[in-house]
Design a protein around this motif. Structure first.
Motif, PDB file in Angstrom:
ATOM      1  N   LEU A 294      39.355  36.576  43.105  1.00  0.00           N
ATOM      2  CA  LEU A 294      40.156  37.009  44.249  1.00  0.00           C
ATOM      3  C   LEU A 294      41.590  37.291  43.828  1.00  0.00           C
ATOM      4  O   LEU A 294      42.072  36.773  42.815  1.00  0.00           O
ATOM      5  CB  LEU A 294      40.149  35.943  45.357  1.00  0.00           C
ATOM      6  CG  LEU A 294      38.800  35.548  45.953  1.00  0.00           C
ATOM      7  CD1 LEU A 294      38.983  34.418  46.953  1.00  0.00           C
ATOM      8  CD2 LEU A 294      38.124  36.748  46.611  1.00  0.00           C
ATOM      9  N   LYS A 305      47.575  39.268  51.919  1.00  0.00           N
ATOM     10  CA  LYS A 305      46.197  39.747  51.985  1.00  0.00           C
ATOM     11  C   LYS A 305      45.378  39.186  50.828  1.00  0.00           C
ATOM     12  O   LYS A 305      45.880  39.031  49.710  1.00  0.00           O
ATOM     13  CB  LYS A 305      46.137  41.285  51.956  1.00  0.00           C
ATOM     14  CG  LYS A 305      46.661  41.950  53.238  1.00  0.00           C
ATOM     15  CD  LYS A 305      46.579  43.464  53.143  1.00  0.00           C
ATOM     16  CE  LYS A 305      47.091  44.135  54.398  1.00  0.00           C
ATOM     17  NZ  LYS A 305      46.167  43.978  55.553  1.00  0.00           N
ATOM     18  N   TRP A 307      42.029  39.800  48.484  1.00  0.00           N
ATOM     19  CA  TRP A 307      41.234  40.941  48.035  1.00  0.00           C
ATOM     20  C   TRP A 307      40.134  40.476  47.081  1.00  0.00           C
ATOM     21  O   TRP A 307      40.311  39.513  46.347  1.00  0.00           O
ATOM     22  CB  TRP A 307      42.108  41.951  47.294  1.00  0.00           C
ATOM     23  CG  TRP A 307      43.379  42.337  47.980  1.00  0.00           C
ATOM     24  CD1 TRP A 307      44.541  41.613  48.031  1.00  0.00           C
ATOM     25  CD2 TRP A 307      43.631  43.548  48.705  1.00  0.00           C
ATOM     26  NE1 TRP A 307      45.496  42.289  48.742  1.00  0.00           N
ATOM     27  CE2 TRP A 307      44.973  43.490  49.167  1.00  0.00           C
ATOM     28  CE3 TRP A 307      42.863  44.681  48.995  1.00  0.00           C
ATOM     29  CZ2 TRP A 307      45.559  44.514  49.900  1.00  0.00           C
ATOM     30  CZ3 TRP A 307      43.443  45.707  49.737  1.00  0.00           C
ATOM     31  CH2 TRP A 307      44.773  45.620  50.182  1.00  0.00           C
ATOM     32  N   HIS A 308      39.027  41.218  47.094  1.00  0.00           N
ATOM     33  CA  HIS A 308      37.944  40.973  46.145  1.00  0.00           C
ATOM     34  C   HIS A 308      38.216  41.791  44.891  1.00  0.00           C
ATOM     35  O   HIS A 308      38.424  43.015  44.966  1.00  0.00           O
ATOM     36  CB  HIS A 308      36.604  41.359  46.762  1.00  0.00           C
ATOM     37  CG  HIS A 308      35.425  40.945  45.950  1.00  0.00           C
ATOM     38  ND1 HIS A 308      34.718  41.813  45.155  1.00  0.00           N
ATOM     39  CD2 HIS A 308      34.835  39.732  45.794  1.00  0.00           C
ATOM     40  CE1 HIS A 308      33.740  41.165  44.559  1.00  0.00           C
ATOM     41  NE2 HIS A 308      33.787  39.896  44.922  1.00  0.00           N
ATOM     42  N   GLU A 313      38.031  45.333  47.883  1.00  0.00           N
ATOM     43  CA  GLU A 313      38.002  45.214  49.345  1.00  0.00           C
ATOM     44  C   GLU A 313      38.970  44.134  49.825  1.00  0.00           C
ATOM     45  O   GLU A 313      39.087  43.068  49.212  1.00  0.00           O
ATOM     46  CB  GLU A 313      36.588  44.874  49.800  1.00  0.00           C
ATOM     47  CG  GLU A 313      36.444  44.681  51.303  1.00  0.00           C
ATOM     48  CD  GLU A 313      35.072  44.177  51.685  1.00  0.00           C
ATOM     49  OE1 GLU A 313      34.838  43.965  52.890  1.00  0.00           O
ATOM     50  OE2 GLU A 313      34.238  43.982  50.777  1.00  0.00           O
ATOM     51  N   CYS A 314      39.676  44.408  50.942  1.00  0.00           N
ATOM     52  CA  CYS A 314      40.510  43.392  51.582  1.00  0.00           C
ATOM     53  C   CYS A 314      39.616  42.493  52.424  1.00  0.00           C
ATOM     54  O   CYS A 314      38.956  42.955  53.373  1.00  0.00           O
ATOM     55  CB  CYS A 314      41.573  44.050  52.464  1.00  0.00           C
ATOM     56  SG  CYS A 314      42.648  42.849  53.292  1.00  0.00           S
ATOM     57  N   LEU A 315      39.584  41.199  52.084  1.00  0.00           N
ATOM     58  CA  LEU A 315      38.698  40.252  52.760  1.00  0.00           C
ATOM     59  C   LEU A 315      39.366  39.545  53.938  1.00  0.00           C
ATOM     60  O   LEU A 315      38.684  39.136  54.880  1.00  0.00           O
ATOM     61  CB  LEU A 315      38.215  39.201  51.752  1.00  0.00           C
ATOM     62  CG  LEU A 315      37.510  39.735  50.508  1.00  0.00           C
ATOM     63  CD1 LEU A 315      37.144  38.578  49.580  1.00  0.00           C
ATOM     64  CD2 LEU A 315      36.273  40.544  50.894  1.00  0.00           C
ATOM     65  N   GLN A 316      40.685  39.387  53.859  1.00  0.00           N
ATOM     66  CA  GLN A 316      41.376  38.621  54.888  1.00  0.00           C
ATOM     67  C   GLN A 316      42.845  39.026  54.918  1.00  0.00           C
ATOM     68  O   GLN A 316      43.447  39.278  53.858  1.00  0.00           O
ATOM     69  CB  GLN A 316      41.267  37.120  54.583  1.00  0.00           C
ATOM     70  CG  GLN A 316      41.532  36.199  55.739  1.00  0.00           C
ATOM     71  CD  GLN A 316      40.447  36.236  56.793  1.00  0.00           C
ATOM     72  OE1 GLN A 316      40.633  36.826  57.850  1.00  0.00           O
ATOM     73  NE2 GLN A 316      39.292  35.634  56.500  1.00  0.00           N
ATOM     74  N   GLU A 352      38.896  31.039  54.056  1.00  0.00           N
ATOM     75  CA  GLU A 352      37.660  31.610  54.608  1.00  0.00           C
ATOM     76  C   GLU A 352      37.844  32.096  56.034  1.00  0.00           C
ATOM     77  O   GLU A 352      37.373  33.171  56.401  1.00  0.00           O
ATOM     78  CB  GLU A 352      36.532  30.578  54.539  1.00  0.00           C
ATOM     79  CG  GLU A 352      35.175  31.160  54.909  1.00  0.00           C
ATOM     80  CD  GLU A 352      34.034  30.187  54.673  1.00  0.00           C
ATOM     81  OE1 GLU A 352      32.905  30.517  55.050  1.00  0.00           O
ATOM     82  OE2 GLU A 352      34.281  29.104  54.102  1.00  0.00           O
TER      83      GLU A 352
END
Length: 459
Positions: A294, A305, A307-308, A313-316, A352
């Motif tokens: 991450l 933010k 990211w994966h 991809e932006c996860l949160q 999470e």
């Protein structure tokens, strides 16, 4: 052969010698090896602290080190019932009574490096407060940049960090250069030339073989530490690069930029693997999680933010309080994040869910930086209000307020074992604090301008 009371550098703490305290009128402490030989006798009182007899202890243990390689960089540490006797703690408060066994272990001495606006970095012994090396020369010079010909302040050091083995220091400066220094001689090993504007950061790879620099010239560069050669110039950002770091395995480089993006690069080829787009304003910093899967970015748009790495991809999105997020980091276990902002708070987040678990209130001005302790149980915040604060991650309560600096704080750090805290201030000093009690143990004085950073020698 290492004597029974001594351990080689960075070894485990399994071999040791015992102290057999025999209390007379005061505390007359006999120092014994595992074989029963008396090393010395310390005349102490129940209120004595480690610093009261440290010199006597070192003089007694020193001859037993003989010609062991690195002996000058070793130090004795005292343990009682599994806990270390820390500076500032009276013997009686540590539970030491007649017949209580103490254990002495010889390990590598701690070191600290500071970077200052006076154009120097300094290496310190945080236990004594002594300056061991001054890297660079105090002063300023005018230098014309290649790009615009403007006259700029020449030698302000913006950051300094130890190599993983502690033999080198990497510094970044406003004169468009980074330098690699020998910690033993204080001499320059390599000057890394090629950037055309101010450097914002410089960092070693985890194995110490490479370095990455980030500059206002819109680029980052990857360098060979051994040769000082530039291996790759990372081009693609359209504004200044604000930070650059390696992934935990050293295979990737992560850069943040004022162009609203962060980028992930292949360290071996210099190829851009991912561009992380989504922020509405400049990205101030970007870091990897401890497992390297991450990325966490901090932005002027009031958000951080997650990211994966593989997909980009932006996860949160963490929507922080305040006009901009100044810093964002992962907890050691990767389950939480910590952000700071221009207003006087820091926030702890659950990754999470993206929910804010605690808002750390108590500072009177903006919080410039915040970090987790190595075990993830505490947080230290450094503020422009001249104070640092230690907080409980579980409850969000303030455990200690570290007051004593005469200027704004620019950074704070825990020691690798989490026992000590370092603060760097605009008052030209750094201070060493006991994380458990909040007591100031040492003031590191000698710089002639503000300190930008202070870091411990890694384990």
């Amino acid at each position: 052969q290492v004597p029974p009371c001594c351990l080689p550098r960075r070894a485990s703490l399994t071999r040791a010698c015992r102290f057999s305290p025999r209390v007379l009128a005061d505390m007359n402490v006999s120092v014994l090896t595992l074989g029963g030989d008396v090393v010395t006798t310390l005349d102490v009182t129940p209120s004595s602290k480690l610093e009261d007899f440290r010199e006597q202890l070192c003089e007694a243990v020193g001859p037993r080190l003989g010609n062991i390689a690195g002996a000058a960089d070793l130090r004795p540490r005292l343990f009682h019932c599994g806990g270390e006797l820390l500076p500032g703690l009276p013997l009686i408060a540590a539970g030491i009574r007649a017949g209580s066994p103490l254990t002495v272990v010889v390990t590598a001495a701690s070191r600290v490096v500071s970077a200052s606006g006076d154009g120097t970095a300094r290496i310190w012994n945080p236990e004594t407060g002594d300056c061991l090396q001054t890297l660079g020369t105090v002063g300023w010079e005018k230098r014309a940049t290649v790009q615009d010909g403007a006259l700029r302040a020449g030698r302000e050091m913006t950051s300094a960090a130890f190599s993983p083995d502690g033999k080198l220091v990497l510094s970044a400066s406003a004169d468009c250069t980074a330098k690699i220094w020998s910690t033993q001689s204080g001499e320059i090993v390599h000057t890394l030339l090629g950037h055309r504007r101010r450097l914002r950061s410089a960092a070693f790879s985890p194995d110490g073989a490479l370095a990455v620099t980030a500059s206002d010239d819109l680029t980052a560069k990857i360098w060979s530490v051994e040769s000082g050669e530039c291996l790759h110039t990372l081009q693609g950002h359209s504004c200044g690069v604000t930070s650059g770091v390696f992934s935990p395995d050293g295979s990737l480089v992560l850069t943040a930029s004022s162009d609203k993006t962060a980028k992930i690069w292949c360290a071996s080829s210099g190829k851009c693997m991912q561009t992380l787009k989504g922020h509405r304003w400049g990205v101030i910093s970007a870091v990897f999680s401890s497992d390297g899967t991450l990325v966490l970015t901090a932005s002027e748009d009031r958000t951080a933010k997650i990211w994966h790495v593989e997909s980009g991809e932006c996860l949160q999105t963490l929507r922080a309080q305040g006009p901009q997020v100044l810093s964002a980091i992962f907890s050691p276990d990767g389950t939480r994040a910590l952000t700071t902002s221009l207003n006087p708070i820091a926030q702890i987040w659950h990754l999470e869910s993206g929910k804010c678990l605690h808002t750390l209130r108590g500072h009177q001005n903006s919080v410039h930086s915040a970090v987790f302790s190595p075990d993830g149980q505490q947080v230290i915040t450094a503020s422009q209000d001249k104070d640092a604060k230690v907080w409980s991650v579980e409850t969000g309560d303030c455990l200690h307020t570290l007051s004593g600096h005469a200027g704004a704080l620019h950074s704070a750090a825990f020691s690798p074992e989490g026992k000590l805290v370092l603060t760097a201030s605009a008052d030209h000093t750094a201070k060493v604090w006991c994380a458990k009690t909040g007591e100031c143990l040492r003031t590191l004085a000698g710089h002639e301008d503000k300190l930008h950073s202070v870091t411990f020698l890694p384990h």
